[in-house]
Structures are given as C-alpha cells and as structure tokens.
Design an enzyme around this catalytic site. Structure first.
Site: not given
Ligand code: EPU
Length: 429
Positions: A30-31, A125, A132, A316, A409
């Site tokens: 998915k990701n 949000c 996030r 995850d 999802r």
């Molecule tokens: N964060 C910030 N600022 C930003 C971006 C992120 O403070 O600009 C913080 C977030 O609030 C969080 C941390 O950094 O506390 C990590 O967030 P990250 O950006 O790594 O998460 P993401 O890229 O939004 C992806 C996966 C998630 C997975 C996380 C961590 C995708 C689409 N989503 O999220 O997957 O949990 O990395 O590995 O790739 C899921 O599949 O259920 C899922 C949530």
C-alpha cells in the site's frame, strides 16, 4: 470495486477460536502504491503500475490522478496504465484530500510540473493543528524556492522555478523524504536530503525513478542526493510486497498458537525486527526466499517493544504485536514513539478481556496470557482495526467489528483470504 464501496457501511462478524491452516499471499505494498500515483506527474510518458492491491486508498489515489487530468486505464485487476494529459488544475479537491493523508504526496510533483499547487490540510485536520503536521514538507519546498501562503484554509505553493537545496529533516519522515526526493527529480541543480527515512518503499521508488531517467543516489540510507534532470521517460513499476501485511499475517498466525500458515510472496528481509522478537519470545517459524511459514507454538513469552523508523520495529505492526502480547506469558511494555493516538485501541482490547495498564499515551503494559471474549467493536483505524480482527480470531465467541471501511483502506478482500485459512469471518453489508 463494488464490494469495497459497499464496505463503507459494512461490518465483519467473526466467530473466534478456529485454528488457521494453509497459505495466504501478500499483496503489493500500500505505502509504495500511494507514492507512485503522484509520481506520474513527473513524466509525460506512459507509466504502468503492476502488483497493485485493490484497496480503498489505492482507489482514492487513482481517483485523484483522474481528477487532476490524467488518463487511467485498467490493464487488469492488478495493473493500470497512466497517460499524461496536461494537468487540468492545480487545486487538490478537498473531498479527496480529506479522505487520505497520502494525498500530501501529490503536492511536490504538481509543484514541480505546474509551478503552483493549492490544497487543504491533508486528512481533514484543521490548519496548524491536528496530529499529523506537514511542516517538514513545507520547509523543504521553501528551501527549494517555493512561496508558501495560507489563505481561506488552503495552502498555496508557487514557484516560477525550483532549485536544488540541502534540506535537513528535524525528524525522520517517510512521506516527507519521498515527497522531496520526487520533487527534486525535475528541479535544477543538486538536492541533498539529510536524516532521511530508510523504509524499503523509498529505495524501491528511487530505483524506478532512476530507471526512467532520474539521478538519485543513496535512497535507503540517511542521505539522499538528487541531481535534477529536464525530463523523465515512461516505464513499469512493479510494487514490492507489503511488509506490514506480511508481518501482520505472521503475528496473526502466531497469536492463535495452533495455526500453521505459509505466507507467500513476501520479502522476509524487510521484517528483521519482527523475526528477532519471534526468536526471543519463542514463536516457531521458517523463513524462505520469498515466504515465511509460521508453525504452531503453544507457549511463548512476553517481550517489550519500542516502535522505531525502519529498520526498527514498525509502528504499523505495533497494534497486532500488542494483541500477540495478550497471549504471551509475562508482562511487556509497548512503547509507541511515532504517533500519539496509536495506543488508544488498547482500551478496546481490555473490553475483550485483556489485562492492559495504560501508562501514558505512548506507553502501555500488557500482562498475559489472557483469555479474550467476543464483543461488539468499532474499528478506530486501519492498523488497530486489523489488530481487532486478530483479537476476534483468537477470542471466545462472536465479535462484530463495525466501520470496516478503515480496514478495507489497506487490506484487500481480507474476509475472503482469511476464510481460505479456515477463519469463521463474514462481511455484512
Ligand atoms: N511529522 C512531522 N512533520 C511533518 C511530517 C511528519 O512532525 O512534516 C511527524 C508525524 O507527526 C509523526 C512522525 O513525524 O509523528 C512520522 O511521520 P511520517 O511523516 O514518517 O509518517 P508518514 O510519512 O505520514 C508513513 C506511512 C505510515 C507509517 C509512517 C511511519 C505512508 C502513506 N504512510 O506515514 O503508514 O505509519 O510512515 O512508518 O507511507 C499506515 O500504513 O497505516 C500508516 C499510517
């Protein structure tokens, strides 16, 4: 597709206690899928995406690409071909952006292609609040020369011309790394990203982009260097297997103690943090080249976990692992370091009979083993929802799980696949 649209109203009914036996195949990640759809804006040539899971988040990405003007043709159930048309608009529609956080991935490629993009805060949000944030994305785009404005609850980014920059991520961000890596492909000069995420989906995306003409070095390490090029070509991107799905199935089989399940089409090397724990707690398994077999294990012991960016233990997988620990002998501390709200589902497990002490939003202690009992539940989110399914599969009696759109999802036809393993699960519309 119809099944999934119906799924928004649907629920799962599970009668627990059946041992699982047989084979289950892992779908494409998915990701990884959620990043390749935005990447098509980087090229005017045809992109074919294969090994696509048929899940709600992928359907939403496909919808977004179409709304923004591209042509998407289904080649088969698991493959699409995307053809470039001049992007229709630079405004990401609120209805779609609100549905999935990964819509944030469209911003960079749209900015690079059109010089302008506008969007509301992803995931619905309120601006500036929410759990996030996207500050690291915005900081990166600004360093590359974009102007960021916030007007009437929408962000508007503009850039006559982006230029290469050195960008440091103050925290490790998966989508942030991928987003700026993609944007830099068509940005003049050299971009250096520091303190990058290293999740396997990132080198997979970089390898594909390089195969169509990008110049990316170091993806999969903390420093990524991208030399901008004038244009990218076309090609096929075959998604890597979903490591979270594979790990979840492995935990599911282990949690039921009497299951013998062969998980096929996976990449065991992406789950070392899980195998290390299985060794430590005593779960029996056999790794193959692209498979893992989970063997019946009557007793295993508790072991703490702290979630961490890859190659550490994935956030995850934290919720399924928490369910596993309800069946282990002893106490385990579950420390969720990435998200504030991902442990809240533990409260639902206590309603099912688990013995869990809530420390603070980031820490719980699970005391096992506990007998779980079927209940009426509501799935809070994709990963917690999947964990509740595991809990229901090992619980005594009947569990009803509502709001399974959240599970659809990320997991394709889960009920059908689990029934093939002998689970008593059905979908009610
Ligand atoms: N964060 C910030 N600022 C930003 C971006 C992120 O403070 O600009 C913080 C977030 O609030 C969080 C941390 O950094 O506390 C990590 O967030 P990250 O950006 O790594 O998460 P993401 O890229 O939004 C992806 C996966 C998630 C997975 C996380 C961590 C995708 C689409 N989503 O999220 O997957 O949990 O990395 O590995 O790739 C899921 O599949 O259920 C899922 C949530």
């Amino acid at each position: 597709m119809e099944t999934f649209i119906m799924g928004r109203m649907a629920k799962f009914i599970i009668n627990g206690g059946k041992p699982l036996k047989g084979e289950i195949e892992v779908a494409g990640a998915k990701n990884a899928a959620l990043k390749i759809f935005p990447a098509v804006f980087l090229t005017k040539e045809t992109i074919r995406i294969s090994n696509l899971p048929v899940i709600e988040d992928v359907l939403r990405s496909e919808e977004m690409v179409k709304v923004l003007g591209h042509e998407v043709s289904r080649v088969s159930d698991r493959a699409v071909e995307i053809n470039f048309k001049t992007p229709k608009c630079v405004d990401l529609p609120e209805g779609l952006v609100n549905k999935f956080r990964a819509s944030v991935m469209f911003i960079g490629p749209m900015l690079a292609r059109c010089g302008e993009v506008s969007f509301p805060h992803p995931g619905g949000c309120v601006l500036g609040a929410g759990t996030r944030p996207i500050d690291m994305f915005l900081h990166g785009f600004e360093k590359m020369g974009a102007k960021v404005e916030i007007k009437e609850n929408r962000y508007r980014l503009t850039a006559k011309k982006l230029k290469g920059a050195t960008i440091f991520f103050h925290d490790v961000t998966v989508t942030g790394t991928e987003s700026l890596m993609m944007t830099a492909c068509l940005t003049e000069g050299v971009t250096i990203l520091k303190n990058c995420a290293m999740e396997p989906e990132i080198p997979a995306l970089a390898d594909f982009l390089n195969s169509i003409g990008a110049k990316i070095e170091g993806a999969g390490t903390p420093t990524i260097k991208i030399k901008g090029v004038k244009k990218l070509g076309g090609g096929e991107y075959r998604l890597i297997p979903d490591r979270i799905e594979a790990g979840t199935f492995a935990i599911m089989a282990a949690a039921s103690k009497s299951s013998d399940v062969l998980i096929k089409n996976c990449e065991p090397a992406h789950l070392e943090a899980l195998w290390w724990r299985f060794d430590k707690i005593g779960v029996k398994y056999v790794l193959g080249k692209d498979s893992v077999r989970i063997l019946p294990t009557k007793n295993f012991v508790a072991c703490d976990v702290t979630t961490h960016e890859y190659p550490g233990f994935a956030t995850d997988l934290q919720s399924p692992y928490t369910v596993l620990m309800t069946q282990a002998r002893g106490s385990s501390l579950i420390h969720e370091t990435i998200y504030d709200r991902r442990l809240l589902f533990a409260d639902i497990l206590t309603q099912m009979g688990a013995n869990i002490i809530m420390g603070d939003p980031h820490r719980i202690v699970v005391n096992g083993p506990s007998k779980l009992y079927g209940r009426k539940l509501i799935s809070p989110d994709i990963r917690a929802g999947m964990a509740l399914i595991i809990a229901a599969l090992i619980a005594k009696g009947r569990t009803e799980i509502d709001n399974i759109y959240q599970i659809d999802r990320g997991y394709e036809k889960l009920d059908e696949r689990l029934r093939k393993l002998g689970a008593d699960i059905k979908r009610l519309a």
